[in-house]
Motif scaffolding. Structure first.
Motif, mmCIF file in Angstrom:
data_model
loop_
_atom_site.group_PDB
_atom_site.id
_atom_site.type_symbol
_atom_site.label_atom_id
_atom_site.label_comp_id
_atom_site.label_asym_id
_atom_site.label_seq_id
_atom_site.Cartn_x
_atom_site.Cartn_y
_atom_site.Cartn_z
ATOM 1 N N SER A 91 119.885 -35.260 -5.940
ATOM 2 C CA SER A 91 119.733 -33.811 -5.997
ATOM 3 C C SER A 91 120.752 -33.139 -5.097
ATOM 4 C CB SER A 91 118.321 -33.384 -5.580
ATOM 5 O OG SER A 91 118.186 -33.339 -4.176
ATOM 6 N N MET A 92 121.176 -31.942 -5.492
ATOM 7 C CA MET A 92 121.939 -31.047 -4.643
ATOM 8 C C MET A 92 120.974 -30.013 -4.095
ATOM 9 S SD MET A 92 125.310 -30.399 -7.018
ATOM 10 C CE MET A 92 125.961 -29.132 -5.923
ATOM 11 N N ALA A 93 120.864 -29.944 -2.770
ATOM 12 C CA ALA A 93 120.019 -28.944 -2.118
ATOM 13 C C ALA A 93 120.950 -27.893 -1.525
ATOM 14 C CB ALA A 93 119.168 -29.584 -1.031
ATOM 15 N N LEU A 94 120.952 -26.698 -2.097
ATOM 16 C CA LEU A 94 121.903 -25.654 -1.738
ATOM 17 C C LEU A 94 121.209 -24.648 -0.826
ATOM 18 C CD1 LEU A 94 123.186 -25.249 -5.380
ATOM 19 C CD2 LEU A 94 124.367 -26.450 -3.548
ATOM 20 N N LEU A 95 121.586 -24.642 0.443
ATOM 21 C CA LEU A 95 120.949 -23.768 1.425
ATOM 22 C C LEU A 95 121.536 -22.363 1.351
ATOM 23 C CD1 LEU A 95 120.882 -26.140 4.536
ATOM 24 C CD2 LEU A 95 118.998 -25.655 2.959
ATOM 25 N N ASP A 96 120.642 -21.352 1.384
ATOM 26 C CA ASP A 96 121.101 -19.968 1.415
ATOM 27 C C ASP A 96 121.230 -19.483 2.864
ATOM 28 O OD1 ASP A 96 118.528 -19.361 2.327
ATOM 29 O OD2 ASP A 96 117.850 -18.559 0.410
ATOM 30 N N GLU A 97 121.429 -18.188 3.045
ATOM 31 C CA GLU A 97 121.646 -17.649 4.390
ATOM 32 C C GLU A 97 120.407 -17.757 5.280
ATOM 33 O OE1 GLU A 97 120.431 -14.393 1.603
ATOM 34 O OE2 GLU A 97 121.875 -16.036 1.602
ATOM 35 N N LEU A 98 119.219 -17.935 4.667
ATOM 36 C CA LEU A 98 117.980 -18.127 5.429
ATOM 37 C C LEU A 98 117.628 -19.602 5.567
ATOM 38 C CD1 LEU A 98 115.827 -15.223 3.934
ATOM 39 C CD2 LEU A 98 117.118 -15.238 6.083
ATOM 40 N N ASN A 99 118.517 -20.470 5.103
ATOM 41 C CA ASN A 99 118.327 -21.922 5.143
ATOM 42 C C ASN A 99 117.194 -22.392 4.246
ATOM 43 O OD1 ASN A 99 120.469 -22.661 6.980
ATOM 44 N ND2 ASN A 99 119.275 -21.632 8.566
ATOM 45 N N ASN A 100 116.867 -21.594 3.234
ATOM 46 C CA ASN A 100 115.994 -22.047 2.160
ATOM 47 C C ASN A 100 116.859 -22.673 1.078
ATOM 48 O OD1 ASN A 100 113.599 -20.990 3.348
ATOM 49 N ND2 ASN A 100 114.199 -18.947 2.655
ATOM 50 N N ALA A 101 116.300 -23.620 0.339
ATOM 51 C CA ALA A 101 117.112 -24.391 -0.606
ATOM 52 C C ALA A 101 116.731 -24.110 -2.055
ATOM 53 C CB ALA A 101 116.955 -25.883 -0.323
ATOM 54 N N ARG A 102 117.740 -24.110 -2.901
ATOM 55 C CA ARG A 102 117.499 -24.260 -4.339
ATOM 56 C C ARG A 102 118.126 -25.590 -4.749
ATOM 57 N NH1 ARG A 102 121.890 -22.990 -7.630
ATOM 58 N NH2 ARG A 102 123.597 -21.904 -6.566
ATOM 59 N N TYR A 103 117.607 -26.166 -5.817
ATOM 60 C CA TYR A 103 117.945 -27.553 -6.128
ATOM 61 C C TYR A 103 118.561 -27.686 -7.513
ATOM 62 C CZ TYR A 103 114.831 -28.653 -2.223
ATOM 63 O OH TYR A 103 114.240 -28.725 -0.994
ATOM 64 N N GLU A 104 119.458 -28.629 -7.603
ATOM 65 C CA GLU A 104 119.953 -29.120 -8.896
ATOM 66 C C GLU A 104 119.703 -30.626 -8.910
ATOM 67 O OE1 GLU A 104 121.191 -27.368 -11.352
ATOM 68 O OE2 GLU A 104 121.444 -25.410 -10.363
ATOM 69 N N PHE A 105 118.967 -31.110 -9.928
ATOM 70 C CA PHE A 105 118.612 -32.527 -10.000
ATOM 71 C C PHE A 105 119.419 -33.227 -11.078
ATOM 72 C CE2 PHE A 105 114.903 -30.688 -7.967
ATOM 73 C CZ PHE A 105 114.568 -31.641 -7.028
ATOM 74 N N PHE A 106 119.814 -34.454 -10.766
ATOM 75 C CA PHE A 106 120.561 -35.281 -11.701
ATOM 76 C C PHE A 106 119.754 -36.557 -11.918
ATOM 77 C CE2 PHE A 106 123.351 -32.517 -9.376
ATOM 78 C CZ PHE A 106 124.134 -31.952 -10.368
ATOM 79 N N ARG A 107 119.076 -36.621 -13.070
ATOM 80 C CA ARG A 107 118.162 -37.722 -13.375
ATOM 81 C C ARG A 107 118.696 -38.546 -14.535
ATOM 82 N NH1 ARG A 107 114.397 -33.328 -12.477
ATOM 83 N NH2 ARG A 107 113.064 -33.756 -10.674
ATOM 84 N N ASP A 108 118.390 -39.837 -14.501
ATOM 85 C CA ASP A 108 118.745 -40.746 -15.593
ATOM 86 C C ASP A 108 117.622 -40.691 -16.626
ATOM 87 O OD1 ASP A 108 119.393 -42.787 -17.302
ATOM 88 O OD2 ASP A 108 119.824 -44.253 -15.725
ATOM 89 N N ARG A 109 117.885 -40.046 -17.752
ATOM 90 C CA ARG A 109 116.865 -39.884 -18.787
ATOM 91 C C ARG A 109 116.620 -41.168 -19.563
ATOM 92 N NH1 ARG A 109 114.656 -35.141 -17.038
ATOM 93 N NH2 ARG A 109 116.315 -33.630 -16.611
ATOM 94 N N GLU A 110 117.421 -42.201 -19.310
ATOM 95 C CA GLU A 110 117.293 -43.454 -20.055
ATOM 96 C C GLU A 110 116.488 -44.509 -19.300
ATOM 97 O OE1 GLU A 110 118.372 -43.536 -23.157
ATOM 98 O OE2 GLU A 110 119.065 -41.473 -22.852
ATOM 99 N N LEU A 111 115.977 -44.187 -18.125
ATOM 100 C CA LEU A 111 115.151 -45.165 -17.407
ATOM 101 C C LEU A 111 113.930 -45.532 -18.239
ATOM 102 C CD1 LEU A 111 115.076 -43.899 -13.696
ATOM 103 C CD2 LEU A 111 116.150 -45.987 -14.542
ATOM 104 N N PRO A 112 113.500 -46.792 -18.195
ATOM 105 C CA PRO A 112 112.285 -47.178 -18.914
ATOM 106 C C PRO A 112 111.085 -46.377 -18.427
ATOM 107 C CG PRO A 112 113.490 -49.111 -18.160
ATOM 108 C CD PRO A 112 114.129 -47.925 -17.506
ATOM 109 N N PRO A 113 110.009 -46.301 -19.222
ATOM 110 C CA PRO A 113 108.825 -45.540 -18.811
ATOM 111 C C PRO A 113 108.256 -46.039 -17.488
ATOM 112 C CG PRO A 113 108.694 -46.124 -21.139
ATOM 113 C CD PRO A 113 109.870 -46.870 -20.575
#
Length: 307
Positions: A91-113
């Protein structure tokens, strides 16, 4: 109370933390994972008869190796980490000016169940679950299966709603999870995202109390509100000299509640009718965990932290 097991089930990720679009740190993370690491550093030291077990899924790559080694170093049992061919989540955790984060996740959709872990729960064990892992179509049903097994065995169930607008889930799934739980935490943002209602008292009365007796509403730096049958109380947050990151604040609040349950020997029966005095044994400790983690780029309390 001796020989309790705390089980956390949730996502494991590698968080890459950015400020002003520049990387600041790369740390193992995940909502439940962060809480379990903090418990490893505190309950693992102060309640040495407690077993701490993390259940999750990862790929077969360097990220998974880093995460599992980190867990072992912090006293967590990794025997229920399912590793499958493929890539672990980053994940990318992007901190704003208040040090709160928004996230971008990079997941492998091909992982077995994901397969439901087989864990032998005992009365008064504790299971912590929540966030995306508990509502995702790929992992939510297996998570609920484990929660149901824990509940049937007499374990304490702690649910962190941690619901984001981009979670592709029906609110009824969250309500099913609430109905399986003994304590629910949901922030003011969570309840607004879920039900469009910012009033925690009304949400407790209409959405949570019919399903679960205990609700904690956290509000960032504002006082938290707690609810149980006949009780409504507020707790001030702990001051933080310099907020560096709020990424693990809620996760570590959860760790603090679980730590308090362990240290003070709370049973599932006692949780059915918490008094205000009971809450005062639990919430200030949780506030200290949360404040501690806001002072660094780590997602967990330091190894020498004294609750």
């Amino acid at each position: 109370m001796q020989n309790r097991t705390v089980v956390g089930i949730g996502e494991t990720v590698l968080d890459i933390v950015f400020r002003n679009m520049q990387p600041q740190a790369a740390v193992p993370g995940g909502s439940v994972f962060n809480a379990m690491v903090s418990l490893g550093r505190t309950a693992g030291r102060d309640c040495p008869d407690t077993r701490l077990l993390m259940a999750s899924q990862a790929g077969q790559d360097a990220v998974a190796d880093l995460i599992t080694e980190f867990m072992a170093q912090n006293g967590l049992d990794t025997s229920c980490i399912q590793q499958d061919p493929g890539q672990s989540t980053v994940s990318m955790a992007l901190l704003d000016e208040l040090n709160n984060a928004r996230y971008e996740f990079f997941r492998d959709r091909e992982l077995p169940p994901f397969r439901t872990p087989q864990i032998a729960f005992r009365p008064e064990d504790i299971l912590l679950f929540g966030s995306f892992f508990a509502v995702s179509g790929a992992t939510g049903p297996q998570t609920r299966e484990l929660v149901q097994a824990a509940r049937a065995a007499g374990a304490i169930i702690y649910y962190d709603i941690n619901f984001r607008r981009n979670h592709p889930a029906d609110p009824r799934t969250v309500e099913e999870n609430i109905a399986l739980s003994d304590i629910v935490r949901g922030s003011d943002e969570d309840i607004q995202n879920l039900w469009g209602d910012p009033d925690p008292a009304r949400v407790y009365r209409e959405r949570i109390a019919p399903r679960c007796p205990n609700y904690i509403c956290t509000k960032g730096a504002q006082p938290a509100e707690v609810f149980s049958p006949g009780v409504h109380a507020c707790f001030e947050t702990e001051p933080v000299a310099r907020v560096v990151s709020t990424i693990g604040a809620g996760d570590n609040f959860n760790a603090g509640i679980v730590y308090g349950i362990l240290r003070h020997g709370f049973t599932r029966e006692r949780l059915r009718s918490l008094s205000e005095a009971d809450w005062r044994l639990l919430v200030p400790t949780a506030m200290r965990f949360s404040a501690e983690v806001c002072g660094s780029l780590q997602n967990y309390v330091g190894p020498d932290f004294q609750p």
